[in-house]
Write a protein that holds these residues in place. Structure first.
Motif, PDB file in Angstrom:
ATOM      1  N   SER A 278       3.481  14.844 -39.338  1.00  0.00           N
ATOM      2  CA  SER A 278       2.721  13.613 -39.153  1.00  0.00           C
ATOM      3  C   SER A 278       1.873  13.331 -40.378  1.00  0.00           C
ATOM      4  N   ALA A 279       1.679  12.057 -40.648  1.00  0.00           N
ATOM      5  CA  ALA A 279       0.826  11.662 -41.765  1.00  0.00           C
ATOM      6  C   ALA A 279      -0.625  11.975 -41.428  1.00  0.00           C
ATOM      7  N   LYS A 280      -1.276  12.650 -42.337  1.00  0.00           N
ATOM      8  CA  LYS A 280      -2.677  13.036 -42.190  1.00  0.00           C
ATOM      9  C   LYS A 280      -3.614  11.906 -42.611  1.00  0.00           C
ATOM     10  N   PHE A 281      -3.139  11.039 -43.502  1.00  0.00           N
ATOM     11  CA  PHE A 281      -3.937   9.945 -44.039  1.00  0.00           C
ATOM     12  C   PHE A 281      -3.291   8.620 -43.669  1.00  0.00           C
ATOM     13  N   ALA A 282      -4.049   7.522 -43.820  1.00  0.00           N
ATOM     14  CA  ALA A 282      -3.574   6.186 -43.466  1.00  0.00           C
ATOM     15  C   ALA A 282      -3.710   5.239 -44.650  1.00  0.00           C
ATOM     16  N   VAL A 283      -3.007   4.128 -44.578  1.00  0.00           N
ATOM     17  CA  VAL A 283      -3.148   3.081 -45.586  1.00  0.00           C
ATOM     18  C   VAL A 283      -4.614   2.654 -45.607  1.00  0.00           C
ATOM     19  N   GLY A 284      -5.174   2.568 -46.813  1.00  0.00           N
ATOM     20  CA  GLY A 284      -6.571   2.200 -46.986  1.00  0.00           C
ATOM     21  C   GLY A 284      -7.502   3.378 -47.173  1.00  0.00           C
ATOM     22  N   ASP A 285      -7.033   4.592 -46.872  1.00  0.00           N
ATOM     23  CA  ASP A 285      -7.865   5.782 -47.064  1.00  0.00           C
ATOM     24  C   ASP A 285      -8.042   6.073 -48.555  1.00  0.00           C
ATOM     25  N   ILE A 286      -9.229   6.549 -48.913  1.00  0.00           N
ATOM     26  CA  ILE A 286      -9.490   7.004 -50.276  1.00  0.00           C
ATOM     27  C   ILE A 286      -9.304   8.517 -50.289  1.00  0.00           C
ATOM     28  N   VAL A 287      -8.474   8.979 -51.205  1.00  0.00           N
ATOM     29  CA  VAL A 287      -8.141  10.405 -51.294  1.00  0.00           C
ATOM     30  C   VAL A 287      -8.301  10.890 -52.728  1.00  0.00           C
ATOM     31  N   ARG A 288      -8.352  12.190 -52.863  1.00  0.00           N
ATOM     32  CA  ARG A 288      -8.477  12.851 -54.166  1.00  0.00           C
ATOM     33  C   ARG A 288      -7.342  13.878 -54.261  1.00  0.00           C
ATOM     34  N   HIS A 289      -6.797  14.057 -55.459  1.00  0.00           N
ATOM     35  CA  HIS A 289      -5.761  15.068 -55.658  1.00  0.00           C
ATOM     36  C   HIS A 289      -6.401  16.446 -55.627  1.00  0.00           C
ATOM     37  N   ARG A 290      -5.744  17.366 -54.984  1.00  0.00           N
ATOM     38  CA  ARG A 290      -6.255  18.729 -54.813  1.00  0.00           C
ATOM     39  C   ARG A 290      -6.277  19.518 -56.116  1.00  0.00           C
TER      40      ARG A 290
END
Length: 108
Positions: A6-18
């Motif tokens: 399952s996708a952990k994040f959604a469209v519009g979420d702000i994320v950072r590369h690990r």
């Protein structure tokens, strides 16, 4: 057949590369890897992610550039900095909601 997570994040979420110093806003999600084999093979084998996980399309930025990135779920973490993403394409795809989040425009 690969196991699809399952996708952990959604469209519009702000994320950072690990691993690498960039962040961005998700604008699309592939349930499993959907890029070219050449792109996949270019990733060093010791950090090459499995294909059977969601991959995210990001309007990405680092301290020097804005660009589009394609990143596996295992390599993303939430960005809780509350700093807006300043990618030049943000306004074309998103509008800010009343909470400061990014909502996909109905037409883009």
């Amino acid at each position: 057949m690969p196991i699809v997570r399952s996708a952990k994040f959604a469209v519009g979420d702000i994320v950072r590369h690990r691993l690498f110093d960039f962040r961005g806003v998700i604008y699309d999600i592939d349930p499993i890897f959907a890029n070219s084999e050449a792109w996949y093979e270019a990733i060093p084998i010791d950090i090459r992610p499995p294909k059977d996980q969601p991959f995210y399309h990001l309007l990405a930025e680092n301290s020097e550039n804005s660009y589009v990135a394609y990143v596996s779920q295992q390599n993303l973490v939430p960005d809780d900095s509350e700093i807006p993403v300043s990618h030049p394409s943000i306004e074309q795809l998103f509008h800010k909601d009343s909470n400061g989040g990014y909502q996909l425009r109905s037409r883009h």
